[in-house]
Design a protein around this motif. Structure first.
Motif, mmCIF file in Angstrom:
data_model
loop_
_atom_site.group_PDB
_atom_site.id
_atom_site.type_symbol
_atom_site.label_atom_id
_atom_site.label_comp_id
_atom_site.label_asym_id
_atom_site.label_seq_id
_atom_site.Cartn_x
_atom_site.Cartn_y
_atom_site.Cartn_z
ATOM 1 N N ILE A 1 8.873 -4.187 -13.294
ATOM 2 C CA ILE A 1 9.245 -4.824 -12.030
ATOM 3 C C ILE A 1 10.680 -5.325 -12.105
ATOM 4 O O ILE A 1 11.482 -5.129 -11.180
ATOM 5 N N ARG A 2 11.003 -5.947 -13.206
ATOM 6 C CA ARG A 2 12.356 -6.485 -13.376
ATOM 7 C C ARG A 2 13.412 -5.379 -13.315
ATOM 8 O O ARG A 2 14.528 -5.591 -12.833
ATOM 9 N N LYS A 3 13.046 -4.191 -13.774
ATOM 10 C CA LYS A 3 13.990 -3.071 -13.804
ATOM 11 C C LYS A 3 13.954 -2.219 -12.538
ATOM 12 O O LYS A 3 14.596 -1.174 -12.475
ATOM 13 N N GLY A 4 13.202 -2.654 -11.560
ATOM 14 C CA GLY A 4 13.207 -1.981 -10.273
ATOM 15 C C GLY A 4 12.366 -0.727 -10.183
ATOM 16 O O GLY A 4 12.586 0.110 -9.297
ATOM 17 N N LEU A 5 11.366 -0.581 -11.055
ATOM 18 C CA LEU A 5 10.501 0.590 -10.986
ATOM 19 C C LEU A 5 9.523 0.473 -9.826
ATOM 20 O O LEU A 5 9.088 -0.626 -9.459
ATOM 21 N N HIS A 6 9.170 1.604 -9.279
ATOM 22 C CA HIS A 6 8.129 1.678 -8.255
ATOM 23 C C HIS A 6 6.765 1.961 -8.875
ATOM 24 O O HIS A 6 5.732 1.600 -8.305
ATOM 25 N N VAL A 7 6.772 2.650 -10.034
ATOM 26 C CA VAL A 7 5.542 3.071 -10.696
ATOM 27 C C VAL A 7 5.684 2.847 -12.200
ATOM 28 O O VAL A 7 6.699 3.228 -12.793
ATOM 29 N N ILE A 8 4.684 2.235 -12.805
ATOM 30 C CA ILE A 8 4.654 2.110 -14.265
ATOM 31 C C ILE A 8 3.310 2.625 -14.775
ATOM 32 O O ILE A 8 2.257 2.230 -14.271
ATOM 33 N N GLY A 9 3.359 3.533 -15.718
ATOM 34 C CA GLY A 9 2.142 4.071 -16.310
ATOM 35 C C GLY A 9 1.884 3.434 -17.671
ATOM 36 O O GLY A 9 2.794 3.291 -18.484
ATOM 37 N N ILE A 10 0.655 3.036 -17.900
ATOM 38 C CA ILE A 10 0.241 2.476 -19.183
ATOM 39 C C ILE A 10 -0.523 3.567 -19.919
ATOM 40 O O ILE A 10 -1.511 4.092 -19.413
ATOM 41 N N SER A 11 -0.063 3.917 -21.114
ATOM 42 C CA SER A 11 -0.619 5.113 -21.766
ATOM 43 C C SER A 11 -0.686 4.929 -23.277
ATOM 44 O O SER A 11 -0.091 5.685 -24.037
ATOM 45 N N ASP A 12 -1.443 3.932 -23.704
ATOM 46 C CA ASP A 12 -1.495 3.667 -25.136
ATOM 47 C C ASP A 12 -2.252 4.774 -25.874
ATOM 48 O O ASP A 12 -2.945 5.597 -25.274
ATOM 49 N N HIS A 13 -2.103 4.771 -27.200
ATOM 50 C CA HIS A 13 -2.722 5.806 -28.035
ATOM 51 C C HIS A 13 -4.244 5.693 -27.998
ATOM 52 O O HIS A 13 -4.810 4.627 -28.262
ATOM 53 N N SER A 14 -4.896 6.796 -27.706
ATOM 54 C CA SER A 14 -6.355 6.804 -27.665
ATOM 55 C C SER A 14 -6.933 6.614 -29.066
ATOM 56 O O SER A 14 -6.304 6.965 -30.064
ATOM 57 N N PRO A 15 -8.132 6.070 -29.149
ATOM 58 C CA PRO A 15 -8.816 5.987 -30.439
ATOM 59 C C PRO A 15 -9.099 7.392 -30.995
ATOM 60 O O PRO A 15 -9.048 8.388 -30.272
ATOM 61 N N TYR A 16 -9.425 7.414 -32.266
ATOM 62 C CA TYR A 16 -9.860 8.666 -32.895
ATOM 63 C C TYR A 16 -11.376 8.766 -32.702
ATOM 64 O O TYR A 16 -12.161 8.358 -33.556
ATOM 65 N N PHE A 17 -11.768 9.311 -31.570
ATOM 66 C CA PHE A 17 -13.169 9.294 -31.167
ATOM 67 C C PHE A 17 -14.083 10.099 -32.085
ATOM 68 O O PHE A 17 -15.274 9.816 -32.174
ATOM 69 N N ALA A 18 -13.544 11.106 -32.746
ATOM 70 C CA ALA A 18 -14.388 11.963 -33.582
ATOM 71 C C ALA A 18 -14.598 11.405 -34.984
ATOM 72 O O ALA A 18 -15.393 11.957 -35.753
ATOM 73 N N GLU A 19 -13.902 10.335 -35.328
ATOM 74 C CA GLU A 19 -14.033 9.754 -36.653
ATOM 75 C C GLU A 19 -15.195 8.762 -36.697
ATOM 76 O O GLU A 19 -15.510 8.105 -35.708
ATOM 77 N N GLU A 20 -15.805 8.632 -37.862
ATOM 78 C CA GLU A 20 -16.950 7.728 -38.003
ATOM 79 C C GLU A 20 -16.534 6.272 -37.879
ATOM 80 O O GLU A 20 -17.232 5.466 -37.258
ATOM 81 N N ALA A 21 -15.392 5.931 -38.464
ATOM 82 C CA ALA A 21 -14.936 4.541 -38.443
ATOM 83 C C ALA A 21 -14.533 4.127 -37.038
ATOM 84 O O ALA A 21 -13.988 4.927 -36.269
ATOM 85 N N ASP A 22 -14.767 2.867 -36.714
ATOM 86 C CA ASP A 22 -14.379 2.352 -35.408
ATOM 87 C C ASP A 22 -12.858 2.339 -35.268
ATOM 88 O O ASP A 22 -12.330 2.698 -34.210
ATOM 89 N N HIS A 23 -12.166 1.960 -36.320
ATOM 90 C CA HIS A 23 -10.705 1.856 -36.286
ATOM 91 C C HIS A 23 -10.132 2.700 -37.416
ATOM 92 O O HIS A 23 -9.777 2.199 -38.480
ATOM 93 N N HIS A 24 -10.019 3.985 -37.153
ATOM 94 C CA HIS A 24 -9.681 4.960 -38.193
ATOM 95 C C HIS A 24 -8.270 4.759 -38.734
ATOM 96 O O HIS A 24 -8.048 4.773 -39.942
ATOM 97 N N PHE A 25 -7.284 4.587 -37.844
ATOM 98 C CA PHE A 25 -5.891 4.344 -38.238
ATOM 99 C C PHE A 25 -5.400 3.092 -37.509
ATOM 100 O O PHE A 25 -4.808 3.173 -36.435
#
Length: 268
Positions: A27-51
């Protein structure tokens, strides 16, 4: 129309700032659109928090979506907040990732390749003992995965399509026709590629992809979008104007942002 579709936040473990910090910066930089796109989990791994220092835990994902949707409502009228995610593409488990994503109202999905032959694309040590033939094979394996991700139908945007050069700039000079083949496939599928300005923070010191790839992408009719790949709120929309002007010089006449899984074309 000013937009940035590639941002991260503290959930991934290697970025700073909350999701709201990125929205406020936009907003401060005058954007009209901001996309939030964080890194997805490693869904195929057994551990909840693989990396833990690379991507969020599986148990964090629903809360991530809920937070973005809350901020979308909170800032409606000030800026359009889009729900996205940057997803790795693993062909053997793509169906599992797709099943998870189908549960949520994503505006867009960015497909990015971060591992080739089980090794991070950012691991520069992989190149040290490879002869020229093997270097070509590794580069072609990278573009084969990008090509598969384009054909998969999972993604609206492909992230940083030559990021393997980040800590090994000579990657760009490895000779292969596979890059052109991949660009043609991307054009056929209609998936957009991003101009990602985070390469300036790496050893290569430039954007992803390089100008020569963008020139060929323009010739093949590939759609383009913008992503700062910000891991710090201060980098939101970093060099947006420079990218816009460079694209005009190359010959592009428009770029896209994606919401509701549909591309919206914006004149440059």
């Amino acid at each position: 129309m000013k937009f940035d579709l590639h941002t991260h936040n503290e959930r991934c473990g290697h970025a700073i700032g909350t999701i709201e910090d990125y929205v406020v910066s936009a907003i401060r930089k005058g954007l009209h659109v901001i996309g939030i796109s964080d890194h997805s989990p490693y869904f195929a791994e057994e551990a909840d928090h693989h990396f833990p220092q690379i991507a969020m835990a599986k148990s964090m994902f629903a809360a991530y979506v809920e937070e973005v949707l809350r901020l979308k409502a909170k800032y409606a009228g000030q800026i359009e907040v889009l729900l996205g995610v940057e997803s790795d593409y693993f062909p053997e488990s793509a169906h599992l990732y797709q099943e998870v994503y189908d549960r949520y109202p994503f505006d867009y999905l960015i497909g990015s390749i971060h591992h080739v032959e089980g090794v991070s694309i950012f691991n520069k040590k992989r190149w040290g003992k490879l002869d020229e033939r093997r270097k070509i094979e590794v580069k072609e394996a990278y573009y084969d995965l990008i090509e598969q991700s384009a054909r998969s139908g999972m993604f609206d945007i492909l992230g940083h399509i030559d990021a393997m050069k980040a800590f090994y700039p000579a990657f760009s000079d490895i000779p292969t026709g596979r890059v052109d083949q991949t660009l043609q496939v991307i054009a056929e599928t209609g998936v957009a590629i991003e101009i990602n300005t985070s390469g300036k923070t790496k050893a290569v010191g430039g954007w992803y992809p390089s100008d020569d790839i963008l020139e060929r992408a323009c010739r093949y009719g590939v759609s383009v979008t913008f992503g700062s790949d910000a891991h710090d709120p201060d980098r939101v929309a970093d060099e947006w104007e420079l990218v816009r002007d460079r694209l005009k010089d190359i010959g592009f006449r428009e770029w896209v942002y994606v919401s509701g899984r549909k591309p919206h074309r914006v004149p440059l």
